[in-house]
Design a protein around this motif. Structure first.
Motif, PDB file in Angstrom:
ATOM      1  N   VAL A   1      -0.292 -30.242  39.296  1.00 52.86           N
ATOM      2  CA  VAL A   1      -0.928 -29.389  40.312  1.00 52.86           C
ATOM      3  C   VAL A   1      -2.057 -30.141  40.995  1.00 52.86           C
ATOM      4  CG1 VAL A   1      -2.296 -27.295  40.663  1.00 52.86           C
ATOM      5  CG2 VAL A   1      -0.299 -27.231  39.150  1.00 52.86           C
ATOM      6  N   SER A   2      -2.892 -30.780  40.191  1.00 53.32           N
ATOM      7  CA  SER A   2      -4.050 -31.494  40.711  1.00 53.32           C
ATOM      8  C   SER A   2      -3.636 -32.624  41.643  1.00 53.32           C
ATOM      9  CB  SER A   2      -4.879 -32.040  39.540  1.00 53.32           C
ATOM     10  OG  SER A   2      -6.049 -32.647  39.991  1.00 53.32           O
TER      11      SER A   2
ATOM     12  N   ARG B   1      -2.223 -31.291  44.951  1.00 50.76           N
ATOM     13  CA  ARG B   1      -3.312 -30.871  45.834  1.00 50.76           C
ATOM     14  C   ARG B   1      -4.008 -32.076  46.465  1.00 50.76           C
ATOM     15  NH1 ARG B   1      -6.135 -26.286  41.910  1.00 50.76           N
ATOM     16  NH2 ARG B   1      -4.783 -24.532  42.512  1.00 50.76           N
ATOM     17  N   THR B   2      -4.240 -33.104  45.649  1.00 56.68           N
ATOM     18  CA  THR B   2      -4.887 -34.299  46.162  1.00 56.68           C
ATOM     19  C   THR B   2      -3.996 -34.991  47.185  1.00 56.68           C
ATOM     20  OG1 THR B   2      -5.997 -34.577  44.018  1.00 56.68           O
ATOM     21  CG2 THR B   2      -6.013 -36.459  45.507  1.00 56.68           C
TER      22      THR B   2
ATOM     23  N   GLU C   1      -2.027 -33.552  49.270  1.00 59.25           N
ATOM     24  CA  GLU C   1      -2.193 -32.818  50.532  1.00 59.25           C
ATOM     25  C   GLU C   1      -3.439 -33.292  51.267  1.00 59.25           C
ATOM     26  OE1 GLU C   1      -2.244 -28.653  49.786  1.00 59.25           O
ATOM     27  OE2 GLU C   1      -0.189 -28.575  49.043  1.00 59.25           O
TER      28      GLU C   1
ATOM     29  N   TYR D   1     -11.769 -32.180  47.471  1.00 62.81           N
ATOM     30  CA  TYR D   1     -11.041 -31.369  46.506  1.00 62.81           C
ATOM     31  C   TYR D   1     -11.831 -30.109  46.135  1.00 62.81           C
ATOM     32  CZ  TYR D   1      -8.297 -30.178  42.344  1.00 62.81           C
ATOM     33  OH  TYR D   1      -7.528 -29.522  41.413  1.00 62.81           O
TER      34      TYR D   1
ATOM     35  N   ARG E   1     -12.030 -27.277  48.649  1.00 62.22           N
ATOM     36  CA  ARG E   1     -10.816 -26.477  48.792  1.00 62.22           C
ATOM     37  C   ARG E   1     -10.497 -25.625  47.567  1.00 62.22           C
ATOM     38  NH1 ARG E   1      -5.897 -29.579  51.896  1.00 62.22           N
ATOM     39  NH2 ARG E   1      -7.085 -30.591  53.555  1.00 62.22           N
ATOM     40  N   TYR E   2     -10.765 -26.180  46.374  1.00 56.51           N
ATOM     41  CA  TYR E   2     -10.168 -25.579  45.177  1.00 56.51           C
ATOM     42  C   TYR E   2     -11.162 -25.130  44.107  1.00 56.51           C
ATOM     43  CZ  TYR E   2      -6.022 -27.685  47.256  1.00 56.51           C
ATOM     44  OH  TYR E   2      -5.016 -28.030  48.113  1.00 56.51           O
TER      45      TYR E   2
END
Length: 680
Positions: A89-90, A93-94, A96, A369, A372-373
């Motif tokens: 997941v991490s 996301r990175t 993206e 990061y 966003r998260y």
């Protein structure tokens, strides 16, 4: 590629959410909140259980058996579980974040990522970009030149016969110090060279073939004979290396001496030339394994200079294989990925690119990061939970029967001085001085290693960077830093199954609560307990405290020594002792915090599970992991953490677990009251 001279924390790690927790220690409990949790009906994946298994026989199988049976290990993984699931997941996301700037030539992280992804350009350049460095290695004529080049290699991120890092001086934690440690091996541990075990003998044969292949790919003549000589050289070094058990002992590895004393005691290697090359102008240093450094210096002094150069050559080509033609990255992976860990397939290029850019420009990526998260309310939720668990630990210390009253006062003072770090750093590093070129993947990696090296060497003589982190927010892990007296929880671990704001509190306390307790208790494990409230390595317990503590930990060592995850291959109870103490204490403290959070009221029954049952299921769930055999074998030899099943089995020492599941006295995990290990 990270420089070998990095900030190594006197610490230990776990491994390795968006709104407030349902309640604090001062409020009434809530069952599952109105919103649905990510996993199952109350934050636990019941479909992953094996209800045919008895919890008293194998609690891991009971909680996770169906998941384990139904979950394949991805082809680019050596193991797969909750940590790797969140890592996926991490990294997605990175990716993206990086994809959004990859075409922006004004973006440093975009250029770094684009350069790494341009495999065609890397292939077209061949060994051209690294040839000047290889020529330097081949051009070495004297041992003094070799020592200087070993220092330059260290600055380039290439390991040599010894290693060094900048970290806090354990006995003077307000100051940075240079520490030297044993190095020089291409395989993970001395046992790979010295053991007569057939599996390890087969690995040695594969390593020899790997050395020959790398030299052949580099166009070097007589590759077979040179590979044999290199393996023989490393085997001699392995013979003088300390075991990993001795190397984790904070007392044994603190050996401060002057540079003059090191030169006198370890002749054969030009340390002055080496220190000059790494830019560390010091009068004294800490030597972690003195006999290994002395032995290695003697081996280097007697080795053929050609073998020393070959070792540096192979380390370079392996270490930078991802930035060289595909044949080199394929060969490095064939040994380090497939042979050592059993992984069939190399990671996709984008995944390796995400890892590179995150290492090279860590805080540049991290800032994007967390924006966003990781919103502010998540930080507040974690702060609350940490306070609850610290309060429970304080209560446990007060109630200890084996610790002297005067030591309890000091232990509580140490606990009160803790600095929790949640999510991400308060201050970000500046990477303006790092040059990144869009068309120079190898150069970017080497300049990044140089930048990191110089940043760390630059700490010498300066006040401690107390704001600094040893992990990025994207890392699914946590750690305890003894010299800083801190516990650190990156943003990425504050997600299901560790923490879910919509989950039942019992599951959250059994998950992230126990992780928090784990890191807190590391400061009181067999090594962390040697550091006082200021982070100083010192004797602050009474002799009787130490005697009683060691008697308890010896029981835990024996318990884990008996576990046999692979036929004939056992958990090393002494190697894994710190992590096993932390699991035992962390779960104990988290359960106390959970009980306090109920405010004296009974926990609700959810889906037929009591609060305590859900708490322990929450613990077992975070350790879901399937291993490839080679990876598990490597972990048993080198990892200070026990395998996942055995980590789940720590519940057999806890009285509330017996109350929750009522195992029969004949059950495999059952321990009588007098056999249960109780430390904190």
């Amino acid at each position: 590629m990270k420089s070998a001279l990095f900030l190594l924390l006197a610490s230990t790690t776990l491994a390795g959410a968006t709104v407030a927790l349902a309640e604090t220690a001062d409020t009434a409990p809530a069952a599952a909140t109105a919103a649905k949790p990510e996993l199952g009906a109350f934050g636990f994946d019941e479909a992953g259980m094996n209800r045919a298994a008895k919890p008293g026989d194998d609690f891991y199988e009971y909680a996770n058996g169906a998941w384990a049976k139904a979950t394949p290990i991805p082809s680019d993984r050596s193991n797969y579980g909750m940590f790797t699931r969140l890592d996926d997941v991490s990294r997605a996301r990175t990716r993206e974040i990086l994809d959004a700037v990859k075409d922006d030539r004004t973006s440093k992280i975009g250029n770094a990522y684009a350069g790494f992804l341009d495999e065609a350009a890397i292939e077209a350049k061949g060994l051209g970009p690294i040839k000047p460095w290889l020529d330097q290695i081949k051009g070495v004529k004297t041992r003094a030149e070799y020592a200087r080049l070993a220092g330059q290699a260290d600055r380039n991120g290439v390991g040599g016969p010894v290693g060094a890092f900048i970290g806090q001086d354990d006995k003077s934690p307000e100051n940075y110090a240079l520490t030297m440690f044993q190095s020089g091996l291409g395989m993970p541990d001395r046992d790979y060279y010295l053991s007569t075990d057939k599996k390890l003998a087969d690995t040695r044969a594969a390593y020899l073939a790997h050395l020959q292949k790398v030299l052949t790919l580099a166009g070097e003549p007589n590759a077979a004979a040179r590979a044999q000589a290199l393996l023989a050289f490393e085997t001699e070094i392995a013979k003088v290396h300390w075991t990993k058990i001795d190397s984790r002992d904070a007392t044994k590895t603190y050996n401060k001496m002057t540079v003059a004393e090191l030169v006198r005691d370890a002749p054969g290697f030009d340390f002055a030339a080496y220190f000059h090359a790494i830019g560390a102008h010091v009068d004294s240093l800490i030597v972690a394994q003195p006999s290994a450094i002395k032995g290695t210096a003697a081996i280097v002094a007697n080795a053929d200079l050609a073998v020393l150069k070959d070792a540096m050559l192979v380390r370079t080509l392996d270490g930078y294989s991802d930035y060289l033609p595909k044949a080199f990255s394929d060969e490095a992976f064939a040994f380090y990925g497939t042979t050592l860990s059993g992984t069939p397939q190399i990671e996709p290029r984008w995944k390796r690119g995400v890892s590179f850019v995150t290492r090279a420009l860590s805080d540049e990526v991290s800032q994007l990061y967390v924006q966003r998260y990781f919103p502010p309310e998540t930080k507040a939720a974690a702060d609350t939970l940490v306070k609850n668990v610290i309060a429970a630990m304080d209560k446990r210390i007060q109630g200890l029967v084996w610790m002297a009253p005067e030591t309890k006062v000091k232990a509580r003072a140490k606990l009160a001085a803790f600095k929790p770090k949640i999510g991400y750093p308060d201050k970000w590093r500046d990477f303006a001085g790092l040059e990144i070129k869009r068309d120079d993947a190898l150069g970017n990696a080497i300049r990044s290693a140089n930048f990191e090296h110089d940043y760390n060497v630059g700490k010498l003589g300066k006040p401690i960077y107390r704001w600094e982190w040893g992990m990025t927010p994207m890392e699914v892990n946590a750690y305890a830093n003894f010299s800083m007296n801190e516990i650190v929880f990156p943003a990425a671990i504050l997600q299901p199954p560790f923490f879910d704001p919509h989950a039942d509190p019992a599951v959250n306390y059994g998950g992230i609560g126990a992780v928090i307790g784990h890191e807190i208790s590391h400061h009181f494990d067999d090594q962390g307990s040697k550091y006082d409230a200021t982070g100083t390595l010192t004797d602050w317990w009474t002799a009787d405290d130490v005697k009683k503590f060691n008697a308890l930990t010896a029981q835990l060592v024996a318990q884990y020594d008996a576990y046999e995850p692979l036929p004939g291959e056992h958990v090393k109870g002494q190697l894994t002792l710190g992590e096993n103490i932390a699991d035992l204490a962390g779960l104990t403290v988290a359960h106390e915090a959970y009980k306090a959070s109920l405010g004296g009221k009974p926990a609700p029954v959810i889906d037929g599970f009591t609060g305590d049952q859900r708490f322990y299921l929450g613990w077992a769930q975070v350790w879901r992991r399937n291993y490839r055999e080679a990876n598990l074998r490597q972990r048993l030899l080198t990892d200070p953490h026990s395998p996942s099943a055995q980590r789940a089995w720590v519940v057999r020492n806890l009285d509330p677990w017996y109350g929750a599941y009522n195992p029969d006295a004949s059950a495999k995990l059952y321990l009588s009251q007098d056999k249960r290990v109780r430390i904190w």
